[in-house]
Design an enzyme around this catalytic site. Sequence first.
Site, PDB file in Angstrom:
ATOM      1  N   CYS A  95       7.347  -7.846 -14.714  1.00 49.24           N
ATOM      2  CA  CYS A  95       6.276  -8.799 -14.385  1.00 49.24           C
ATOM      3  C   CYS A  95       4.903  -8.167 -14.304  1.00 49.24           C
ATOM      4  O   CYS A  95       4.044  -8.425 -15.139  1.00 49.24           O
ATOM      5  CB  CYS A  95       6.611  -9.512 -13.084  1.00 49.24           C
ATOM      6  N   LEU A 127       0.848  -1.198   0.000  1.00 50.38           N
ATOM      7  CA  LEU A 127       0.000   0.000   0.000  1.00 50.38           C
ATOM      8  C   LEU A 127       0.880   1.242   0.000  1.00 50.38           C
ATOM      9  O   LEU A 127       0.487   2.277   0.534  1.00 50.38           O
ATOM     10  CB  LEU A 127      -0.912   0.013   1.228  1.00 50.38           C
ATOM     11  N   ALA A 132       1.990   4.265  -1.663  1.00 50.22           N
ATOM     12  CA  ALA A 132       1.594   5.112  -2.791  1.00 50.22           C
ATOM     13  C   ALA A 132       2.837   5.796  -3.350  1.00 50.22           C
ATOM     14  O   ALA A 132       3.803   6.045  -2.638  1.00 50.22           O
ATOM     15  CB  ALA A 132       0.594   6.154  -2.319  1.00 50.22           C
TER      16      ALA A 132
HETATM   17  C1  UGA Z   1       6.395  -9.351  -8.709  1.00 50.49           C
HETATM   18  C2  UGA Z   1       5.635 -10.111  -7.606  1.00 50.49           C
HETATM   19  O1  UGA Z   1       5.668  -9.351  -6.400  1.00 50.49           O
HETATM   20  C3  UGA Z   1       6.259 -11.487  -7.355  1.00 50.49           C
HETATM   21  O2  UGA Z   1       5.513 -12.201  -6.397  1.00 50.49           O
HETATM   22  C4  UGA Z   1       6.268 -12.246  -8.694  1.00 50.49           C
HETATM   23  O3  UGA Z   1       6.855 -13.521  -8.544  1.00 50.49           O
HETATM   24  C5  UGA Z   1       7.049 -11.455  -9.710  1.00 50.49           C
HETATM   25  O4  UGA Z   1       6.439 -10.160  -9.881  1.00 50.49           O
HETATM   26  C6  UGA Z   1       7.018 -12.212 -11.001  1.00 50.49           C
HETATM   27  O5  UGA Z   1       5.932 -12.301 -11.616  1.00 50.49           O
HETATM   28  O6  UGA Z   1       8.009 -12.836 -11.378  1.00 50.49           O
HETATM   29  P1  UGA Z   1       8.682  -7.955  -8.748  1.00 50.49           P
HETATM   30  O7  UGA Z   1       8.366  -7.628 -10.169  1.00 50.49           O
HETATM   31  O8  UGA Z   1      10.056  -8.388  -8.376  1.00 50.49           O
HETATM   32  O9  UGA Z   1       7.705  -9.120  -8.216  1.00 50.49           O
HETATM   33  O10 UGA Z   1       8.383  -6.640  -7.918  1.00 50.49           O
HETATM   34  P2  UGA Z   1       7.383  -6.181  -6.771  1.00 50.49           P
HETATM   35  O11 UGA Z   1       8.057  -6.217  -5.474  1.00 50.49           O
HETATM   36  O12 UGA Z   1       6.080  -6.861  -6.895  1.00 50.49           O
HETATM   37  O13 UGA Z   1       7.205  -4.647  -7.175  1.00 50.49           O
HETATM   38  C7  UGA Z   1       6.613  -4.301  -8.427  1.00 50.49           C
HETATM   39  C8  UGA Z   1       6.507  -2.815  -8.585  1.00 50.49           C
HETATM   40  O14 UGA Z   1       5.519  -2.298  -7.714  1.00 50.49           O
HETATM   41  C9  UGA Z   1       7.780  -2.015  -8.301  1.00 50.49           C
HETATM   42  O15 UGA Z   1       7.942  -1.059  -9.322  1.00 50.49           O
HETATM   43  C10 UGA Z   1       7.505  -1.370  -6.963  1.00 50.49           C
HETATM   44  O16 UGA Z   1       8.177  -0.169  -6.808  1.00 50.49           O
HETATM   45  C11 UGA Z   1       6.007  -1.164  -7.034  1.00 50.49           C
HETATM   46  N1  UGA Z   1       5.339  -1.090  -5.711  1.00 50.49           N
HETATM   47  C12 UGA Z   1       5.387  -2.131  -4.860  1.00 50.49           C
HETATM   48  C13 UGA Z   1       4.650   0.070  -5.364  1.00 50.49           C
HETATM   49  O17 UGA Z   1       4.574   1.037  -6.147  1.00 50.49           O
HETATM   50  N2  UGA Z   1       4.031   0.130  -4.148  1.00 50.49           N
HETATM   51  C14 UGA Z   1       4.067  -0.911  -3.273  1.00 50.49           C
HETATM   52  O18 UGA Z   1       3.465  -0.788  -2.186  1.00 50.49           O
HETATM   53  C15 UGA Z   1       4.755  -2.057  -3.631  1.00 50.49           C
END
Ligand code: UGA
Length: 439
Positions: A264, A254, A256
């Site tokens: 992914c 959460l 923002a």
């Molecule tokens: C994501 C999933 O979290 C994994 O469970 C999955 O295995 C992976 O994709 C995949 O399909 O292989 P990942 O792409 O490494 O993992 O990154 P995340 O940690 O999910 O973050 C994704 C994006 O969301 C980032 O740009 C991050 O900055 C953003 N984010 C994350 C936010 O803007 N707010 C948040 O609260 C959390």
Amino acid sequence: MKISVVGCGYLGAVHAASMAELGHDVVGIDVDRQKIEALSNARTPFYEPGFEELLARSLASGRLRFSSDFSDARGAQVHFLCVGTPQKRGEYAADLRYVEAATESLIDVLGPGELVAGKSTVPVGTAARLAELVAGKVPGALLAWNPEFLREGFAVQDTLHPDRLVYGLAAGPDGDTARALLDEVYATIVERGTPQVVTDYATAEMVKTAANSFLATKISFINAMAELCEATGADVKQLADAIGYDERIGRRFLNAGLGFGGGCLPKDIRAFMARAGELGADQALTFLREVDNINMRRRIRMVELAREVLDGSLLGKRVAVLGAAFKPDSDDIRDSPALNVAQQLQLQGAVVRVTDPAAIENSRREWPHLDYAATPEEAAERADAVLVLTEWKQYRELDPVAFGKVVAQKRVLDGRNALSRTAWTDAGWSYRALGRRAG
Ligand code: UGA
């Protein structure tokens, strides 16, 4: 066990080394000879905390090797399919050419009783199709779908200590045999009491896309709230804290800010929409289009906010961008919100300098026209505004007093709501963030 891992990108390389760590005899296969060469020499082709050590350890144990020759996969009891499924050019759908090519190559070396275990994120229906293909060409060979949930930055931890194991299996005895093989591969993890979901192919495939869609939706939900906070003067960070205390909602994901990027989430929600359309169920996922829209709007808003802070014009203004990777602890710049904003700023006339602790090399290769600096201080020299767009620990811990001495104007834009507003304002900075009042 003897294991092959086909595709040595993020997923495959970490999986291969982790399987060796679990005691298996592993060969990692990839058509990219340069990658094989690097991995064989314990050089990691990407930045991932803990991976370098794991790779070195696994290679030294003699249980891990890499090869670009598929015949080296011969005789493995389980063959993990870990190739990429990028978005098709100009379309939402996933490009399955690597999955198909890898399966074809595997078929040439596959023996009866051996298991192909798919880990790549694929459109629902792919596993059933591949299972038919495999069984048609190699009677007695098996196929399972075993999606992976690792996060970049935590890839080693997530692979060795997953929070669940999902097996998509064929019905009947073939499914039982496949399950026994996977249980043997993951014995250490299974014995620890890790929850297992044993199901059919379609459910296993959908678990992965549903999980990523949920995460994307959660992020876009809070970012939609941020838009409203901007319109009303409310504070999205406090809002997230407050709703996050409700265990049914939870505070994680959460945060923002600039929203999600990477290799992914963006492509997975689009491929999911495309697949739903093919299945005649597109209405079920139209909300994901909005999730995508909210996410992309944040990048535009960030540029607007920068313009606002810079007295209405970006022309000739010196802007420091802290962060290029799509998230901290990664050098991955695929669909990076930070780089997207940096480029828009530059295109609109700002003089942009980008820095990142790990992703400069990748960024320079992909976007050579941007200007790069090795340190935040260098990037921010005489800057009119500083934008923190990837929340690396180094940036969260910057000393606003000392940092204030290098810039021309003490204006900071916190694109990830990651800085301490009071620390920065106390040091004389004007502080702006998405979804929060000016400080
Ligand atoms: C994501 C999933 O979290 C994994 O469970 C999955 O295995 C992976 O994709 C995949 O399909 O292989 P990942 O792409 O490494 O993992 O990154 P995340 O940690 O999910 O973050 C994704 C994006 O969301 C980032 O740009 C991050 O900055 C953003 N984010 C994350 C936010 O803007 N707010 C948040 O609260 C959390």
